[in-house]
Design a protein around this motif. Structure first.
Motif, PDB file in Angstrom:
ATOM      1  N   ALA A 168      -8.384   3.420  -4.943  1.00 43.19           N
ATOM      2  CA  ALA A 168      -8.387   2.247  -5.017  1.00 43.19           C
ATOM      3  C   ALA A 168      -6.870   1.850  -5.187  1.00 43.19           C
ATOM      4  N   THR A 169      -6.504   0.603  -4.408  1.00 40.79           N
ATOM      5  CA  THR A 169      -5.206   0.219  -4.235  1.00 40.79           C
ATOM      6  C   THR A 169      -5.218  -1.133  -4.993  1.00 40.79           C
ATOM      7  N   MET A 170      -3.931  -1.711  -4.751  1.00 40.03           N
ATOM      8  CA  MET A 170      -3.375  -3.160  -5.231  1.00 40.03           C
ATOM      9  C   MET A 170      -2.246  -3.374  -4.376  1.00 40.03           C
ATOM     10  N   LEU A 171      -2.303  -4.797  -3.594  1.00 40.21           N
ATOM     11  CA  LEU A 171      -1.178  -4.900  -2.775  1.00 40.21           C
ATOM     12  C   LEU A 171      -0.387  -5.954  -3.896  1.00 40.21           C
ATOM     13  N   TYR A 172       0.790  -5.663  -4.265  1.00 40.23           N
ATOM     14  CA  TYR A 172       1.600  -6.486  -5.061  1.00 40.23           C
ATOM     15  C   TYR A 172       3.014  -6.865  -4.609  1.00 40.23           C
ATOM     16  N   GLY A 173       3.558  -7.781  -5.252  1.00 40.19           N
ATOM     17  CA  GLY A 173       4.816  -8.267  -4.974  1.00 40.19           C
ATOM     18  C   GLY A 173       4.962  -9.566  -3.912  1.00 40.19           C
ATOM     19  N   GLY A 230      -8.304  -3.309   1.275  1.00 37.27           N
ATOM     20  CA  GLY A 230      -9.184  -4.389   1.224  1.00 37.27           C
ATOM     21  C   GLY A 230      -9.265  -5.012  -0.235  1.00 37.27           C
ATOM     22  N   ALA A 231      -8.520  -4.372  -1.128  1.00 38.05           N
ATOM     23  CA  ALA A 231      -8.391  -4.785  -2.633  1.00 38.05           C
ATOM     24  C   ALA A 231      -7.458  -5.925  -2.776  1.00 38.05           C
ATOM     25  N   GLU A 232      -6.020  -5.633  -2.253  1.00 38.86           N
ATOM     26  CA  GLU A 232      -5.050  -6.912  -2.459  1.00 38.86           C
ATOM     27  C   GLU A 232      -4.983  -7.139  -3.894  1.00 38.86           C
ATOM     28  N   ILE A 233      -5.214  -8.291  -4.311  1.00 37.31           N
ATOM     29  CA  ILE A 233      -5.279  -8.559  -5.857  1.00 37.31           C
ATOM     30  C   ILE A 233      -6.857  -9.388  -5.779  1.00 37.31           C
ATOM     31  N   PHE A 234      -7.339  -9.008  -6.788  1.00 32.87           N
ATOM     32  CA  PHE A 234      -8.924  -9.453  -6.998  1.00 32.87           C
ATOM     33  C   PHE A 234      -9.048 -10.957  -7.570  1.00 32.87           C
ATOM     34  N   ASP A 235      -8.087 -11.264  -8.434  1.00 29.93           N
ATOM     35  CA  ASP A 235      -8.003 -12.800  -8.969  1.00 29.93           C
ATOM     36  C   ASP A 235      -8.186 -13.767  -7.689  1.00 29.93           C
ATOM     37  N   TRP A 236      -9.291 -14.364  -8.052  1.00 32.47           N
ATOM     38  CA  TRP A 236      -9.660 -15.412  -7.010  1.00 32.47           C
ATOM     39  C   TRP A 236      -8.591 -16.405  -6.486  1.00 32.47           C
ATOM     40  N   ASP A 237      -7.828 -16.990  -7.690  1.00 35.96           N
ATOM     41  CA  ASP A 237      -6.857 -17.829  -7.380  1.00 35.96           C
ATOM     42  C   ASP A 237      -5.700 -17.358  -6.578  1.00 35.96           C
ATOM     43  N   VAL A 238      -5.517 -16.070  -6.566  1.00 31.24           N
ATOM     44  CA  VAL A 238      -4.455 -15.526  -5.767  1.00 31.24           C
ATOM     45  C   VAL A 238      -5.179 -15.021  -4.448  1.00 31.24           C
ATOM     46  N   ARG A 239      -6.235 -14.345  -4.581  1.00 26.12           N
ATOM     47  CA  ARG A 239      -7.051 -13.907  -3.308  1.00 26.12           C
ATOM     48  C   ARG A 239      -7.103 -15.051  -2.466  1.00 26.12           C
ATOM     49  N   LYS A 240      -7.665 -16.063  -2.562  1.00 24.78           N
ATOM     50  CA  LYS A 240      -8.149 -17.314  -1.656  1.00 24.78           C
ATOM     51  C   LYS A 240      -6.758 -17.735  -0.878  1.00 24.78           C
ATOM     52  N   GLN A 241      -5.811 -17.580  -1.451  1.00 24.25           N
ATOM     53  CA  GLN A 241      -4.368 -17.900  -0.608  1.00 24.25           C
ATOM     54  C   GLN A 241      -3.829 -16.861   0.375  1.00 24.25           C
ATOM     55  N   VAL A 242      -4.360 -15.371   0.135  1.00 20.53           N
ATOM     56  CA  VAL A 242      -3.731 -14.313   0.973  1.00 20.53           C
ATOM     57  C   VAL A 242      -4.730 -13.692   1.768  1.00 20.53           C
ATOM     58  N   PHE A 301      -5.174   5.952  -7.984  1.00 14.42           N
ATOM     59  CA  PHE A 301      -4.823   4.397  -7.804  1.00 14.42           C
ATOM     60  C   PHE A 301      -3.652   4.320  -6.966  1.00 14.42           C
ATOM     61  N   ILE A 302      -3.383   3.544  -6.177  1.00 14.91           N
ATOM     62  CA  ILE A 302      -2.500   3.490  -5.275  1.00 14.91           C
ATOM     63  C   ILE A 302      -1.770   2.003  -5.214  1.00 14.91           C
ATOM     64  N   PRO A 303      -0.644   1.817  -5.968  1.00 13.31           N
ATOM     65  CA  PRO A 303      -0.005   0.454  -5.812  1.00 13.31           C
ATOM     66  C   PRO A 303       0.789   0.490  -4.274  1.00 13.31           C
ATOM     67  N   LEU A 304       0.497  -0.739  -3.610  1.00 14.14           N
ATOM     68  CA  LEU A 304       1.097  -0.819  -2.416  1.00 14.14           C
ATOM     69  C   LEU A 304       2.137  -2.274  -2.363  1.00 14.14           C
ATOM     70  N   ARG A 305       3.387  -1.802  -2.142  1.00 10.68           N
ATOM     71  CA  ARG A 305       4.109  -2.999  -1.982  1.00 10.68           C
ATOM     72  C   ARG A 305       4.106  -3.832  -0.895  1.00 10.68           C
ATOM     73  N   PHE A 306       4.122  -5.162  -0.981  1.00 11.53           N
ATOM     74  CA  PHE A 306       4.039  -5.973   0.012  1.00 11.53           C
ATOM     75  C   PHE A 306       5.159  -6.093   0.893  1.00 11.53           C
ATOM     76  N   HIS A 307       5.094  -6.115   2.241  1.00  8.05           N
ATOM     77  CA  HIS A 307       6.338  -6.011   3.052  1.00  8.05           C
ATOM     78  C   HIS A 307       6.305  -7.376   3.812  1.00  8.05           C
ATOM     79  N   ASN A 308       7.306  -8.019   3.929  1.00  5.36           N
ATOM     80  CA  ASN A 308       7.576  -9.540   4.134  1.00  5.36           C
ATOM     81  C   ASN A 308       8.021  -9.836   5.676  1.00  5.36           C
ATOM     82  N   ASP A 309       8.058  -8.951   6.557  1.00  9.20           N
ATOM     83  CA  ASP A 309       8.448  -9.478   7.903  1.00  9.20           C
ATOM     84  C   ASP A 309       7.207  -9.528   8.743  1.00  9.20           C
TER      85      ASP A 309
END
Length: 381
Positions: A216-221, A178-190, A249-257
């Motif tokens: 804690a995680t971060m969905l990146y890429g 549920g963390a994804e990216i915390f910055d609002w400008d990004v978060r509101k788009q995803v 801390f767990i970086p999670l790579r975005f998958h695009n399919d």
């Protein structure tokens, strides 16, 4: 812009002295194209904290439902009610499924779900209670902060009361999602739900106050930039200063399919390794950094162990949230022996842990390369 040698020397001195890095430091680290240097800096911190050890656990993932009110841009797991492939497990079905995962020294069930619009709140503590009765020696790591926030909406209870009931039912840790990216400008788009930094941090803070240790995680890429990744880890670092409750801390790579961001290219290995290295260097108060092999592939995951990661997650049998998303080719299953081989082949000593990062089994380290190559290796055409 590439990082100047003068700036690189300044950062080297600061990291070597174990001084806390700033936002600008983090952004400058991302600007460097010297992966060997970044790896060496991150590996030094990782080794100081955890030695030449890589942790893993024997876990299974259980997703009770994929029905979800949200339609997040990055998600391929969610289904709407009545849609093909939508499912929701009865409590008895969830227990039966979990019991089928019991083999091979299972120590953890990792449970995340969609935000189901009609399941009653009481379903969730009941599932935990029944799972704990069926598998008393297995830790229940369950629910994202997003789910807990959703439980507030459907139950009318506070997160404080919800966590108390879940803990009483057997909850040992929240998940880090549920963390994804915390910055609002990004978060509101995803993100297509109402759980943002304020509620995500509030719920983890409450969990820590109740004695739970959480990831804690971060969905990146995807659409974020390096500065957004730096902002993300700085928020986590500040919360960790306050509570001390994050274990990893767990970086999670975005998958695009099969999602609305399918036009984006996935993060390539160099970016993956840079993300691990910078995260390890910035998060000076996090004891562990985990590479989730399902999302990064086996070879890149082994490399990440030299770029700050000291945990290789677990012997997952099936991870539907990613495998519903992609044709990436990662296996559905790694056994304990598979993980031991991967860790040793990367040059590290495996340690099997439980959810609390208590070591439950030690293993021999890697066979020295000289011994492995003492006999000529057969080459076949």
């Amino acid at each position: 812009m590439a990082l100047s040698e003068t700036r690189k020397a300044e950062l080297t001195e600061k990291i070597t002295a174990r001084e806390r890095l700033t936002r600008q430091d983090g952004e400058d680290l991302y600007a460097s194209d010297d992966l060997a240097w970044l790896g060496a800096m991150a590996h030094g911190v990782r080794t100081e904290k955890n030695g030449e050890v890589v942790y893993f656990n024997v876990n299974r993932h259980l997703n009770l439902t994929n029905v979800c009110t949200a339609s997040c841009a990055y998600c391929s797991f969610q289904r709407k009610p009545g849609q093909k492939d939508a499912y929701t497990m009865r409590v008895e079905e969830a227990v039966e499924t979990a019991l089928g995962m019991k083999d091979d020294g299972l120590t953890e069930l990792h449970i995340v779900n969609g935000l189901h619009p009609t399941l009653p709140w009481k379903y969730y503590p009941r599932v935990l209670r029944e799972l704990k009765a069926a598998l008393p020696g297995v830790a229940l790591k369950a629910f994202t902060a997003t789910e807990v926030h959703f439980f507030e909406t459907i139950s009318g209870l506070t997160a404080d009361a919800i966590l108390d009931e879940l803990i009483d039912a057997g909850l040992e840790s929240l998940t880090g999602g549920g963390a994804e990216i915390f910055d609002w400008d990004v978060r509101k788009q995803v993100v297509d739900h109402d759980t943002h930094w304020e509620d995500w941090s509030r719920i983890h803070r409450l969990a820590h106050q109740k004695g739970l240790k959480t990831p804690a995680t971060m969905l990146y890429g995807h659409i974020e930039e390096p500065r957004h990744r730096v902002d993300h880890v700085l928020r986590l670092r500040e919360l960790q200063d306050e509570t001390g409750g994050f274990q990893v801390f767990i970086p999670l790579r975005f998958h695009n399919d099969n999602n609305r961001l399918s036009h984006l290219q996935m993060a390539q290995p160099a970016d993956v390794l840079k993300t691990f290295a910078v995260s390890r260097l910035m998060l000076d108060n996090f004891p562990h950094v985990k590479v989730f092999w399902v999302m990064h592939g086996l070879s890149t995951s082994q490399l990440a162990l030299n770029y700050g990661a000291d945990d290789m997650d677990g012997s997952v049998v099936e991870y539907k949230i990613t495998h519903d998303a992609d044709n990436y080719g990662t296996p559905d299953k790694l056994t304990r022996d598979d993980l031991l081989d991967l860790i040793r082949d990367a040059g590290f000593t495996p340690k099997e842990r439980n959810t609390r990062y208590e070591v439950i089994r030690d293993y021999d380290g890697p066979v020295p390369l000289a011994e492995r190559r003492a006999e000529p290796q057969a080459v076949w055409a």
